[in-house]
Design a protein around this motif. Structure first.
Motif, short mmCIF file in Angstrom:
data_model
loop_
_atom_site.label_atom_id
_atom_site.label_comp_id
_atom_site.label_asym_id
_atom_site.label_seq_id
_atom_site.Cartn_x
_atom_site.Cartn_y
_atom_site.Cartn_z
N GLN A 123 0.82 -1.21 0.00
CA GLN A 123 0.00 0.00 0.00
C GLN A 123 0.86 1.26 0.00
O GLN A 123 0.56 2.23 -0.71
N MET A 124 1.92 1.26 0.80
CA MET A 124 2.80 2.42 0.83
C MET A 124 3.51 2.59 -0.51
O MET A 124 3.66 3.71 -1.02
N VAL B 10 -0.27 10.25 -1.43
CA VAL B 10 0.19 9.70 -0.15
C VAL B 10 -0.72 10.12 0.99
O VAL B 10 -1.38 11.16 0.92
N PRO B 11 -0.77 9.32 2.06
CA PRO B 11 -1.43 9.80 3.27
C PRO B 11 -0.61 10.95 3.85
O PRO B 11 0.58 11.10 3.53
N LYS C 269 15.15 6.86 0.54
CA LYS C 269 14.72 7.03 -0.85
C LYS C 269 14.14 8.42 -1.10
O LYS C 269 13.60 8.68 -2.18
N GLY C 270 14.21 9.29 -0.09
CA GLY C 270 13.71 10.65 -0.24
C GLY C 270 12.21 10.78 -0.16
O GLY C 270 11.64 11.76 -0.66
N LEU C 271 11.55 9.85 0.51
CA LEU C 271 10.08 9.81 0.53
C LEU C 271 9.46 10.30 1.83
O LEU C 271 8.24 10.38 1.94
N PHE D 185 9.39 -1.05 16.98
CA PHE D 185 9.38 0.41 17.14
C PHE D 185 8.26 1.04 16.29
O PHE D 185 8.51 1.70 15.29
N PRO D 186 7.00 0.80 16.68
CA PRO D 186 5.87 1.39 15.94
C PRO D 186 6.05 2.90 15.83
O PRO D 186 6.30 3.58 16.82
N SER D 187 5.91 3.42 14.63
CA SER D 187 6.36 4.77 14.33
C SER D 187 5.25 5.77 14.07
O SER D 187 4.07 5.42 13.94
N VAL D 188 5.67 7.03 13.98
CA VAL D 188 4.87 8.11 13.42
C VAL D 188 5.78 8.81 12.41
O VAL D 188 6.90 9.19 12.75
N PHE D 189 5.32 8.97 11.18
CA PHE D 189 6.11 9.72 10.21
C PHE D 189 5.19 10.42 9.22
O PHE D 189 3.99 10.13 9.14
N ILE D 190 5.78 11.33 8.46
CA ILE D 190 5.02 12.13 7.49
C ILE D 190 5.64 11.96 6.11
O ILE D 190 6.82 12.28 5.91
N PRO D 191 4.89 11.44 5.14
CA PRO D 191 5.41 11.36 3.77
C PRO D 191 5.78 12.73 3.22
O PRO D 191 5.04 13.71 3.42
#
Length: 451
Positions: A91-92, A101-102, A119-121, A320-326
């Motif tokens: 999905q990502m 993207v979300p 990868k710069g994403l 390590f469940p994460s939080v990130f921003i595309p």
């Protein structure tokens, strides 16, 4: 992907609004560093939030957090969209390829975030961490998110002790087992003694999927080995891997026939339902047992998973469940505001306690908060929760095998390739020669690392 209905409630209580506003004030100094998003009477920004963690209780917590955020940020709406642990890589990848993207993603492993960042994403997350409050974190909590350029790729939404050994104390007593297994030989012997009468020894997976890949990683570490050297040379072709596969294969007869198709869901259900005497899973077991099978709620406990011998130090797998921003989000500043808001105490505690003991706090201030500590599950299993919290905080995963290792930005590609679970199937199910299969796997890993 199956979409849920809009999780944002249409109204917010006066008490909730005041509490949300009070929380926002407490973080206002740091949040002011973000460029303000223009308020509007009608919503002009909608943030899409993706997460594979979407159990009913978690959805309720998300609804609360969304409602509080929307009340404090007129003009911004948040739409929650569930993914899954098995399908999120696809999905990502599709989202990145399309550019649709979300705006924010939570609860996927840190090693995936590292790969996307390389990868710069992925957008840099430094100022979000500052807004949350660096001093509130456990020491070293963000180490796994530190990229080679000195910036942070994201932060943890929590920690997870993913590979606990869960065990039924009543079945141990019935089988005459006087201590919890600490080595593989002890575990195998105990599982054999407890198996019978419709109960199997363990719910280990043998399918070609991420669950099997995680389990064999636990076993390779438990044999004293590693997948890679600290400088990321392939190290899987070792006696430790051979021993891990031998142990994994020996456990097949102690698992249900359907284990050849098992993934995470079947693994937890096997233990929680009482179908197996032991389990391999994170802390969600506690809440699920109390809700779904309360008759065994006082008869379970967990420890770090056994190793090949007492000479091999036990470790804990933490994804390590994460939080990130595309990086391609069209709503970067609003996404940053929401990411920081997820850690406001009341909402963050609600989210953690939606699955108490499963996603463990990354903020020291939350772990010490009476509102967190007073939860019935946390109070009922203080030893288990404390043990998981401490072990997870110093845990490892495929992208961060030890403090000496460089971040492995190819980890998500390795998981997606299923080379590790295929290795297990070839040896444990097909009976192929271990050394030959391990050699083939090492070559495949080298190709991925070079890609």
């Amino acid at each position: 992907m199956n979409r849920k209905k809009d999780s944002s409630p249409s109204a917010v209580s006066r008490r909730g609004l005041l509490q949300g506003a009070a929380g926002a004030i407490g973080m206002s100094a740091a949040l002011s560093a973000f460029r303000s998003v223009r308020p509007a009477l009608a919503a002009d920004v909608t943030l899409r939030w993706w997460s594979p963690q979407s159990a009913p209780a978690q959805l309720e917590a998300y609804k609360y957090q969304i409602a509080q955020f929307e009340a404090a940020h007129p003009g911004i709406k948040v739409a929650f969209e569930p993914t899954s642990d098995e399908t999120y890589p696809v999905q990502m990848a599709a989202a990145f390829a399309s550019g649709e993207v979300p705006d924010i993603v939570t609860h996927i492993p840190s090693f995936s975030v590292a790969s996307y960042y390389a990868k710069g994403l992925v957008a840099q997350f430094d100022d979000v961490i500052k807004a949350i409050g660096i001093d509130k974190y456990y020491d070293g909590a963000n180490k796994t998110y530190e990229a080679g350029d000195g910036h942070f790729t994201g932060t943890g939404i929590g920690n997870t002790a993913a590979d606990n050994l869960w065990i039924r104390k009543d079945l141990m007593e019935k089988a005459g087992i006087d201590k919890i297994p600490e080595t593989w030989d002890e575990l195998r012997a105990a599982a054999k003694k407890m198996q019978g009468g419709g109960i199997y020894g363990a719910p280990l997976p043998f399918a070609k999927n991420s669950a099997t890949s995680f389990v064999v990683t636990t076993f390779i570490h438990g044999a004293g080995g590693q997948l890679f050297t600290p400088d990321l040379q392939v190290a899987i072709d070792s006696e430790a891997t051979a021993n891990a596969l031998e142990f994994y294969s020996s456990m097949r007869e102690l698992c249900p026939p359907g284990a050849t198709g098992y993934s995470w869901g079947e693994m937890i259900t096997g233990f929680v339902s009482g179908a197996t005497a032991t389990g391999y899973y994170a802390g969600r077991v506690l809440a699920n047992v109390n809700k779904q099978n309360p008759d065994i709620a006082d008869k379970i406990t967990c420890v770090q998973y056994p190793t090949i011998s007492a000479n091999v130090q036990k470790t804990t797998l933490n994804d390590f469940p994460s939080v990130f921003i595309p990086k391609a989000t069209k709503n970067l500043e609003a996404a940053k505001q929401f990411a920081a808001f997820l850690f406001m105490p009341e909402g963050y505690i609600k989210q953690l306690l939606a699955a108490p003991g499963h996603v463990l706090p990354v903020l020291r201030t939350i772990a010490e908060d009476p509102a967190y500590m007073s939860d019935p599950i946390i109070k009922k299993y203080p030893k288990e929760v404390e043990q998981m919290t401490v072990n997870a905080a110093k845990g490892y995963n495929m992208g961060f095998e030890s403090p000496k290792h460089k971040p492995n930005t190819k980890s998500v590609d390795i998981i997606a390739s299923d080379v590790l679970s295929e290795m297990v199937q070839r040896v444990a199910l097909n009976g192929e020669d271990k050394k030959m299969v391990i050699g083939d796997t090492a070559k495949k890993l080298e190709e991925i690392m070079k890609s």
